[in-house]
Design a protein around this motif. Structure first.
Motif, PDB file in Angstrom:
ATOM      1  N   SER A 159       0.812  -1.226   0.000  1.00  0.00           N
ATOM      2  CA  SER A 159       0.000   0.000   0.000  1.00  0.00           C
ATOM      3  C   SER A 159       0.839   1.266   0.000  1.00  0.00           C
ATOM      4  CB  SER A 159      -0.917   0.002   1.225  1.00  0.00           C
ATOM      5  OG  SER A 159      -0.162   0.116   2.425  1.00  0.00           O
ATOM      6  N   LYS A 163      -0.610   2.484  -6.290  1.00  0.00           N
ATOM      7  CA  LYS A 163      -1.893   3.160  -6.149  1.00  0.00           C
ATOM      8  C   LYS A 163      -2.981   2.175  -5.732  1.00  0.00           C
ATOM      9  CE  LYS A 163      -0.777   6.706  -9.575  1.00  0.00           C
ATOM     10  NZ  LYS A 163      -1.177   7.361 -10.854  1.00  0.00           N
ATOM     11  N   LYS A 164      -4.083   2.734  -5.258  1.00  0.00           N
ATOM     12  CA  LYS A 164      -5.164   1.897  -4.705  1.00  0.00           C
ATOM     13  C   LYS A 164      -5.777   0.991  -5.763  1.00  0.00           C
ATOM     14  CE  LYS A 164      -7.282   5.539  -3.031  1.00  0.00           C
ATOM     15  NZ  LYS A 164      -6.209   6.546  -3.078  1.00  0.00           N
ATOM     16  N   ARG A 165      -5.895   1.469  -7.006  1.00  0.00           N
ATOM     17  CA  ARG A 165      -6.516   0.635  -8.040  1.00  0.00           C
ATOM     18  C   ARG A 165      -5.657  -0.584  -8.361  1.00  0.00           C
ATOM     19  NH1 ARG A 165      -4.847   5.264 -11.060  1.00  0.00           N
ATOM     20  NH2 ARG A 165      -6.934   6.128 -10.808  1.00  0.00           N
ATOM     21  N   TRP A 166      -4.330  -0.385  -8.323  1.00  0.00           N
ATOM     22  CA  TRP A 166      -3.440  -1.516  -8.578  1.00  0.00           C
ATOM     23  C   TRP A 166      -3.464  -2.493  -7.407  1.00  0.00           C
ATOM     24  CZ3 TRP A 166      -2.017  -2.501 -13.264  1.00  0.00           C
ATOM     25  CH2 TRP A 166      -1.851  -1.446 -14.174  1.00  0.00           C
ATOM     26  N   GLN A 167      -3.602  -1.981  -6.203  1.00  0.00           N
ATOM     27  CA  GLN A 167      -3.699  -2.875  -5.063  1.00  0.00           C
ATOM     28  C   GLN A 167      -4.997  -3.680  -5.108  1.00  0.00           C
ATOM     29  OE1 GLN A 167      -3.085  -0.961  -1.308  1.00  0.00           O
ATOM     30  NE2 GLN A 167      -2.756  -2.895  -0.229  1.00  0.00           N
ATOM     31  N   ALA A 168      -6.078  -3.061  -5.572  1.00  0.00           N
ATOM     32  CA  ALA A 168      -7.335  -3.802  -5.740  1.00  0.00           C
ATOM     33  C   ALA A 168      -7.175  -4.918  -6.760  1.00  0.00           C
ATOM     34  CB  ALA A 168      -8.450  -2.847  -6.149  1.00  0.00           C
ATOM     35  N   LEU A 169      -6.407  -4.623  -7.838  1.00  0.00           N
ATOM     36  CA  LEU A 169      -6.160  -5.659  -8.846  1.00  0.00           C
ATOM     37  C   LEU A 169      -5.345  -6.805  -8.255  1.00  0.00           C
ATOM     38  CD1 LEU A 169      -6.334  -6.620 -11.781  1.00  0.00           C
ATOM     39  CD2 LEU A 169      -4.261  -5.272 -12.256  1.00  0.00           C
ATOM     40  N   TYR A 171      -5.303  -7.711  -5.157  1.00  0.00           N
ATOM     41  CA  TYR A 171      -6.218  -8.458  -4.280  1.00  0.00           C
ATOM     42  C   TYR A 171      -7.084  -9.425  -5.090  1.00  0.00           C
ATOM     43  CZ  TYR A 171     -10.726  -9.286  -2.064  1.00  0.00           C
ATOM     44  OH  TYR A 171     -11.879  -9.868  -1.618  1.00  0.00           O
TER      45      TYR A 171
END
Length: 459
Positions: A159, A163-169, A171
């Motif tokens: 984190s 970025k947050k969108r890449w971390q969501a990916l 996940y």
């Protein structure tokens, strides 16, 4: 400059050093001796360093022990998971330190440590799956808690660098892989069904801790840099103002002097007697310019006491420092003395802001007939006779300020006060405060109209 604030305090008082206290109080003084930004940074870093160790024993080790205790089962099957958890915590500490540095200061991201943490997380997930197949099987609720820890250090480090969108990916991909792998390994369907929720909690919890602290530290760094830039802009603006004043005063006169000098040269070449008149005017304008320049410089160097007192209160309150002011009427004090005392207020206020974490500042102005005022240790050393005394005290001492040498600001104040037979006392007090006290003697005729000044106390 020696600051208003120079004794190290503990939260329990100056003389509370008994028993096992010295070590604790020493660490406390070290923390309190840092600036606000450094204090928050230290608190954030150590909070992040300690958190995974607490989660290791609370979320991983404790549920496993609770599952083994009723049946007196051996803990050997869970030993690899605990060892991997300890290694993960060991990798996490340098990783989060470099990750915070990357987020706040833009240093290189710790990709190698993140890769190692990812491998350790994957190995821990495999070990947890094997634990489910063994006889040492935690309860369903404890099992989800055990599963929460292995991916948490990895998500926390990740984190800080993406970025947050890449971390969501990340996940989504890891959840699909882990669900498919556990189904193929024959894990209980109940556990597999709850796994995406557990992984989602881990993926959300990590940004709420690591990334939130990193964002706070980055914002504080930007505010600190903005404060420094604001101070530099204020200095530049003052220089520009002084340059404009000098141009307005001297520029026109110099232009006229140049024209009249040229005219005088031409008249002199023609033998005209008016040349002497022109040069006399040039001389007069040069003398006028010299006087005006002196007036500008004098106005620039002099300060107004009432203006500085009001400005000190406004600046301190804007910085979150409560300013308690007890001021007597100083209208009968000579202007030269007021100007020097104004510089004392200005320098003292600057030192409070720059060299102390003050919560309260006490400012006292006394015009006395016996040379005392403001109280304190130096009051008895003051000369008898009428005098004006100004005292500034503050709490919130920074430890490094104790060993700081007096700078040019304090030396300049001593020189200004010495020119009018005044003295300056500065240093720590027994009650943990720091004070600055200026004493200026007055002639008796200067006190004739001000023996009973009206007090105008303000808080």
């Amino acid at each position: 400059m020696v600051p208003l604030g120079a004794t190290a305090l503990t939260m329990y008082g100056v003389e509370d050093y008994g028993g096992a206290g010295p070590v604790f109080h020493g660490q406390l003084r070290k923390l309190r001796g840092r600036g606000r930004v450094a204090q928050v940074s230290m608190w954030a870093r150590w909070s992040l360093y300690v958190a995974p160790w607490l989660m290791l024993f609370g979320w991983l080790f404790a549920p496993i022990v609770a599952a083994a205790a009723p049946e007196h089962l051996s803990l050997l099957p869970a030993l690899p998971i605990v060892v991997l958890g300890l290694v993960q915590c060991g990798v996490y500490i340098p990783g989060v330190r470099r990750g915070l540095s990357h987020y706040v200061y833009g240093t290189p991201a710790p990709w190698r440590l993140i890769a190692v943490s990812a491998v350790l997380s994957a190995a821990s997930v495999v070990m947890v799956t094997m634990l489910i197949m063994s006889e040492l099987r935690p309860k369903p609720g404890d099992l989800f808690t055990v599963m929460l820890f292995p991916t948490l250090p990895f998500n926390s480090l990740l984190s800080l660098v993406i970025k947050k969108r890449w971390q969501a990916l990340v996940y989504g991909v890891t959840t699909v892989l882990m669900v498919v792998g556990m189904l193929l390994a024959g894990a209980p369907p109940v556990f597999v069904a709850g796994l995406p929720i557990v992984l989602a909690i881990s993926a959300v919890f990590a940004p709420l801790t690591c990334r939130s602290w990193a964002w706070i530290l980055a914002a504080m760094r930007e505010l600190d840099e903005a404060k420094g830039a604001q101070a530099r802009l204020a200095v530049a603006e003052e220089r520009l103002r002084f340059a404009r004043d000098m141009h307005d005063v001297v520029g026109r006169n110099l232009a006229v002097i140049a024209l009249k000098s040229e005219l005088a040269v031409r008249l002199a070449r023609k033998g005209r007697p008016e040349a002497a008149d022109q040069m006399a005017e040039v001389q007069q304008m040069a003398q006028d310019s010299q006087r005006e320049v002196r007036d500008v410089v004098r106005a620039y160097r002099e300060a107004d006491l009432q203006v500085e007192l009001a400005g000190a209160r406004a600046v301190l309150q804007a910085a979150g420092v409560q300013c308690l002011m007890d001021q007597e009427d100083s209208a009968d004090v000579p202007q030269q003395v007021q100007s020097v005392l104004a510089w004392v207020v200005r320098e003292g206020t600057t030192n409070v802001l720059r060299h102390a974490n003050a919560a309260t500042c006490w400012l006292t102005l006394r015009v006395t007939a016996d040379g005392t005022g403001g109280g304190g240790r130096a009051a008895g050393a003051s000369s008898s006779g009428p005098a004006v005394v100004i005292t500034m005290e503050n709490d919130g001492v920074l430890e490094e300020a104790v060993h700081r040498d007096a700078g040019s600001g304090i030396a300049g104040l001593r020189e200004r006060l010495a020119a009018i037979d005044g003295t300056l006392d500065i240093g720590p007090r027994p009650d943990g405060r720091f004070w600055l006290r200026a004493h200026v003697p007055l002639e008796k005729d200067q006190m004739a109209e001000g023996d009973a000044p009206g007090a105008a106390a303000a808080g």
